[in-house]
Design a protein around this motif. Structure first.
Motif, PDB file in Angstrom:
ATOM      1  N   UNK A   1       0.834  -1.208   0.000  1.00 43.01           N
ATOM      2  CA  UNK A   1       0.000   0.000   0.000  1.00 43.01           C
ATOM      3  C   UNK A   1       0.866   1.254   0.000  1.00 43.01           C
ATOM      4  N   UNK A   2       2.022   1.190   0.663  1.00 42.06           N
ATOM      5  CA  UNK A   2       2.889   2.368   0.763  1.00 42.06           C
ATOM      6  C   UNK A   2       3.429   2.813  -0.584  1.00 42.06           C
ATOM      7  N   UNK A   3       3.503   1.918  -1.556  1.00 43.99           N
ATOM      8  CA  UNK A   3       4.028   2.300  -2.873  1.00 43.99           C
ATOM      9  C   UNK A   3       2.934   2.830  -3.798  1.00 43.99           C
ATOM     10  N   UNK A   4       1.676   2.753  -3.383  1.00 44.27           N
ATOM     11  CA  UNK A   4       0.568   3.187  -4.238  1.00 44.27           C
ATOM     12  C   UNK A   4       0.614   4.688  -4.561  1.00 44.27           C
ATOM     13  N   UNK A   5       0.912   5.588  -3.596  1.00 49.68           N
ATOM     14  CA  UNK A   5       0.955   7.020  -3.943  1.00 49.68           C
ATOM     15  C   UNK A   5       1.942   7.336  -5.067  1.00 49.68           C
ATOM     16  N   UNK A   6       3.044   6.600  -5.132  1.00 48.94           N
ATOM     17  CA  UNK A   6       4.032   6.819  -6.184  1.00 48.94           C
ATOM     18  C   UNK A   6       3.420   6.583  -7.559  1.00 48.94           C
ATOM     19  N   UNK A   7       2.526   5.580  -7.641  1.00 53.44           N
ATOM     20  CA  UNK A   7       1.881   5.251  -8.910  1.00 53.44           C
ATOM     21  C   UNK A   7       0.700   6.173  -9.214  1.00 53.44           C
ATOM     22  N   UNK A   8       0.228   6.911  -8.205  1.00 50.74           N
ATOM     23  CA  UNK A   8      -0.918   7.800  -8.389  1.00 50.74           C
ATOM     24  C   UNK A   8      -0.516   9.225  -8.741  1.00 50.74           C
ATOM     25  N   UNK A   9       0.722   9.627  -8.436  1.00 51.35           N
ATOM     26  CA  UNK A   9       1.018  11.055  -8.445  1.00 51.35           C
ATOM     27  C   UNK A   9       1.034  11.664  -9.844  1.00 51.35           C
ATOM     28  N   UNK A  10       1.573  10.971 -10.839  1.00 49.99           N
ATOM     29  CA  UNK A  10       1.642  11.545 -12.189  1.00 49.99           C
ATOM     30  C   UNK A  10       0.246  11.746 -12.756  1.00 49.99           C
ATOM     31  N   UNK A  11      -0.571  10.690 -12.722  1.00 42.15           N
ATOM     32  CA  UNK A  11      -1.931  10.780 -13.262  1.00 42.15           C
ATOM     33  C   UNK A  11      -2.781  11.704 -12.407  1.00 42.15           C
ATOM     34  N   UNK A  12      -2.579  11.667 -11.079  1.00 42.33           N
ATOM     35  CA  UNK A  12      -3.356  12.529 -10.191  1.00 42.33           C
ATOM     36  C   UNK A  12      -3.103  13.999 -10.450  1.00 42.33           C
ATOM     37  N   UNK A  13      -1.842  14.366 -10.604  1.00 41.90           N
ATOM     38  CA  UNK A  13      -1.501  15.766 -10.900  1.00 41.90           C
ATOM     39  C   UNK A  13      -2.037  16.163 -12.267  1.00 41.90           C
ATOM     40  N   UNK A  14      -1.906  15.293 -13.242  1.00 38.64           N
ATOM     41  CA  UNK A  14      -2.420  15.572 -14.586  1.00 38.64           C
ATOM     42  C   UNK A  14      -3.920  15.858 -14.542  1.00 38.64           C
ATOM     43  N   UNK A  15      -4.680  14.990 -13.906  1.00 39.60           N
ATOM     44  CA  UNK A  15      -6.136  15.145 -13.850  1.00 39.60           C
ATOM     45  C   UNK A  15      -6.527  16.413 -13.093  1.00 39.60           C
ATOM     46  N   UNK A  16      -5.853  16.673 -11.978  1.00 43.12           N
ATOM     47  CA  UNK A  16      -6.175  17.841 -11.164  1.00 43.12           C
ATOM     48  C   UNK A  16      -5.903  19.142 -11.911  1.00 43.12           C
ATOM     49  N   UNK A  17      -4.744  19.239 -12.546  1.00 45.06           N
ATOM     50  CA  UNK A  17      -4.372  20.483 -13.222  1.00 45.06           C
ATOM     51  C   UNK A  17      -5.251  20.725 -14.445  1.00 45.06           C
ATOM     52  N   UNK A  18      -5.581  19.678 -15.185  1.00 44.02           N
ATOM     53  CA  UNK A  18      -6.467  19.841 -16.342  1.00 44.02           C
ATOM     54  C   UNK A  18      -7.827  20.354 -15.883  1.00 44.02           C
ATOM     55  N   UNK A  19      -8.350  19.798 -14.784  1.00 45.43           N
ATOM     56  CA  UNK A  19      -9.665  20.216 -14.287  1.00 45.43           C
ATOM     57  C   UNK A  19      -9.646  21.628 -13.714  1.00 45.43           C
ATOM     58  N   UNK A  20      -8.563  21.983 -13.035  1.00 47.21           N
ATOM     59  CA  UNK A  20      -8.525  23.278 -12.346  1.00 47.21           C
ATOM     60  C   UNK A  20      -8.067  24.424 -13.239  1.00 47.21           C
ATOM     61  N   UNK A  21      -7.137  24.149 -14.157  1.00 47.04           N
ATOM     62  CA  UNK A  21      -6.587  25.209 -15.004  1.00 47.04           C
ATOM     63  C   UNK A  21      -7.136  25.188 -16.427  1.00 47.04           C
ATOM     64  N   UNK A  22      -7.874  24.128 -16.761  1.00 42.00           N
ATOM     65  CA  UNK A  22      -8.541  24.076 -18.058  1.00 42.00           C
ATOM     66  C   UNK A  22      -7.630  23.929 -19.252  1.00 42.00           C
ATOM     67  N   UNK A  23      -6.451  23.370 -19.041  1.00 41.17           N
ATOM     68  CA  UNK A  23      -5.507  23.218 -20.153  1.00 41.17           C
ATOM     69  C   UNK A  23      -4.886  21.837 -20.128  1.00 41.17           C
ATOM     70  N   UNK A  24      -5.139  21.065 -21.169  1.00 39.53           N
ATOM     71  CA  UNK A  24      -4.543  19.732 -21.261  1.00 39.53           C
ATOM     72  C   UNK A  24      -3.029  19.824 -21.416  1.00 39.53           C
ATOM     73  N   UNK A  25      -2.585  20.831 -22.192  1.00 39.89           N
ATOM     74  CA  UNK A  25      -1.149  20.996 -22.412  1.00 39.89           C
ATOM     75  C   UNK A  25      -0.433  21.323 -21.104  1.00 39.89           C
ATOM     76  N   UNK A  26      -1.017  22.216 -20.309  1.00 38.22           N
ATOM     77  CA  UNK A  26      -0.371  22.574 -19.041  1.00 38.22           C
ATOM     78  C   UNK A  26      -0.454  21.422 -18.042  1.00 38.22           C
ATOM     79  N   UNK A  27      -1.537  20.656 -18.105  1.00 31.18           N
ATOM     80  CA  UNK A  27      -1.630  19.475 -17.254  1.00 31.18           C
ATOM     81  C   UNK A  27      -0.540  18.478 -17.582  1.00 31.18           C
ATOM     82  N   UNK A  28      -0.300  18.280 -18.887  1.00 35.90           N
ATOM     83  CA  UNK A  28       0.784  17.382 -19.291  1.00 35.90           C
ATOM     84  C   UNK A  28       2.135  17.895 -18.859  1.00 35.90           C
ATOM     85  N   UNK A  29       2.346  19.206 -18.967  1.00 33.45           N
ATOM     86  CA  UNK A  29       3.606  19.793 -18.522  1.00 33.45           C
ATOM     87  C   UNK A  29       3.800  19.596 -17.025  1.00 33.45           C
TER      88      UNK A  29
END
Length: 431
Positions: A28-56
């Motif tokens: 379970x302790x290694x799960x956050x490591x696997x969540x962080x890239x996709x989690x940040x991508x999804x959050x930034x796309x939803x909050x900033x409205x830019x797929x390109x900036x979410x990918x960055x």
């Protein structure tokens, strides 16, 4: 059973040596490591409205991991895992929580990128440190005649666990984000980090591993980390990370074209079925089927499986191809981590393991950005070509490894002891 005592009689199994709570906590302790890239991508796309900036932003997470992850491994080699994990866990949990607030704030984009870098840089390297810890415990607590088989079984389990979390992680991000809000997955990752990474750091096996390390001679020179045989393994692992990112992103585009983007995580899970099963069975492979040969065979399966992606026209066919791909990706990961462990310079096992872990997350980040851009500009069918390229990198690295002619391990495929990898027939226990 107290894992701290390195002078005990041999343990009948690694589970008895670690204690019953170790493996659930480490998983379970290694799960956050696997969540962080996709989690940040999804959050930034939803909050900033830019797929390109979410990918960055997700790419910057990978950059942070690439820059600092190996340094965390070096620090663990020098100061012990417990201190490093407690410090990085505290920073990581805080950074994930801050990201949930900063993304929706009026702060400029550079603030989001700065927090994304800290998330990647502070990500606790649980998976590689777990491998290092278990390898040292095998050398200390498992009888000589059982070390080789136990080592192979352990590497198989650890790679299967990685495969599971890198499939479950993105799926969990999707489910939590769908049922709650886009900020919820990063907060969940912060909570998991605070609870389970702390538990992993405080587990008695951390002190046992540090005791083993402290009793060794001075670590080998840092230049040994640049040995061609080891660099080739890192490149192969980077290719696996590229595959993860390209496959998940192109699959999402494939499902979105059919109006089922929300089901991408479920379909992606088909790859984990055969992957975990075959990875766990690798301990039963005969000795003549060398790690060098396994790399080429199973990377070849990846190449064939990804080549078939261009022929897929339905969700059912995609599930079949992903199941085939799983038969290649799981055993390839086992092979790469086994080679990384056996080729680690003296006293630098954690450094090597964290370098491999960082290579996966860097590859995942880069491929997610590139594949997302390609899918947006040219469509899902073109994006599905990128996993082929990633599999090709893994296979090409395997060819280089074979051409180098380096033995799978000095003496045996056993775990590292005070004098390097411990042969299965070693006449003494490491104390």
């Amino acid at each position: 059973m107290n894992p701290q005592n390195t002078q005990q009689d041999p343990a009948p199994s690694l589970l008895r040596a670690t204690g019953a709570t170790y493996f659930p906590i480490a998983l379970v302790a290694r799960l956050p490591f696997a969540m962080m890239v996709v989690g940040v991508l999804s959050l930034v796309v939803a909050s900033r409205g830019s797929l390109a900036f979410g990918g960055l932003s997700s790419a910057v997470v990978g950059l942070g991991s690439a820059c600092v992850g190996p340094l965390l491994g070096a620090a663990a080699d020098r100061f012990g895992q417990r201190r490093v994990l407690l410090a990085s866990g505290a920073v990581s949990a805080s950074a994930l929580g801050v990201m949930a607030a900063v993304a929706y704030s009026s702060l400029p984009d550079v603030a989001v990128l700065a927090v994304a870098f800290v998330i990647g840089a502070s990500a606790p390297q649980v998976a590689p440190m777990s491998r290092t810890r278990l390898v040292q415990l095998i050398a200390m607590r498992i009888a000589p005649e059982r070390r080789s088989r136990t080592f192979n079984s352990t590497m198989a389990y650890e790679s299967a666990a990685d495969e599971v979390v890198f499939i479950v992680g993105p799926f969990a991000v999707g489910v939590i984000g769908t049922f709650f809000d886009p900020w919820a997955p990063v907060v969940a990752a912060a909570v998991l980090t605070a609870v389970f990474v702390t538990a992993f750091a405080l587990h008695p096996t951390a002190r046992a591993a540090h005791t083993a390390h402290a009793s060794r001679e001075r670590p080998g020179p840092a230049r040994d980390l640049l040995a061609p045989a080891l660099v080739t393994v890192v490149v192969g692992t980077l290719g696996v990370g590229l595959f993860f990112g390209a496959m998940l992103t192109s699959l999402t585009a494939f499902m979105d074209a059919r109006g089922e983007a929300a089901s991408a995580g479920l379909v992606y899970g088909f790859m984990g079925i055969g992957s975990a099963a075959l990875a766990l069975s690798m301990a039963l492979f005969p000795a003549w089927f060398t790690l060098r040969a396994r790399w080429l065979v199973f990377a070849g399966v990846m190449v064939l499986g990804t080549a078939a992606l261009g022929l897929v026209g339905s969700v059912a066919a995609m599930c079949v191809v992903l199941a085939l791909l799983g038969l290649g990706i799981g055993p390839t990961l086992v092979t790469l981590y086994s080679l990384g462990s056996t080729r680690s310079p003296r006293g630098r096992a954690a450094t090597v393991m964290t370098s491999l872990g960082s290579a996966i997350i860097v590859g995942q980040s880069i491929a997610s950005v590139v594949t997302g851009t390609v899918a947006e500009s040219y469509g899902a069918s073109t994006a599905l070509l990128l996993p082929v390229a990633a599999a090709g990198i893994v296979f090409a690295a395997g060819l280089v490894n074979a051409a180098l002619g380096v033995p799978d391990a000095p003496g045996a495929e056993g775990p590292e002891g005070p004098e390097g990898p411990v042969p299965a027939e070693a006449p003494h226990l490491v104390g």
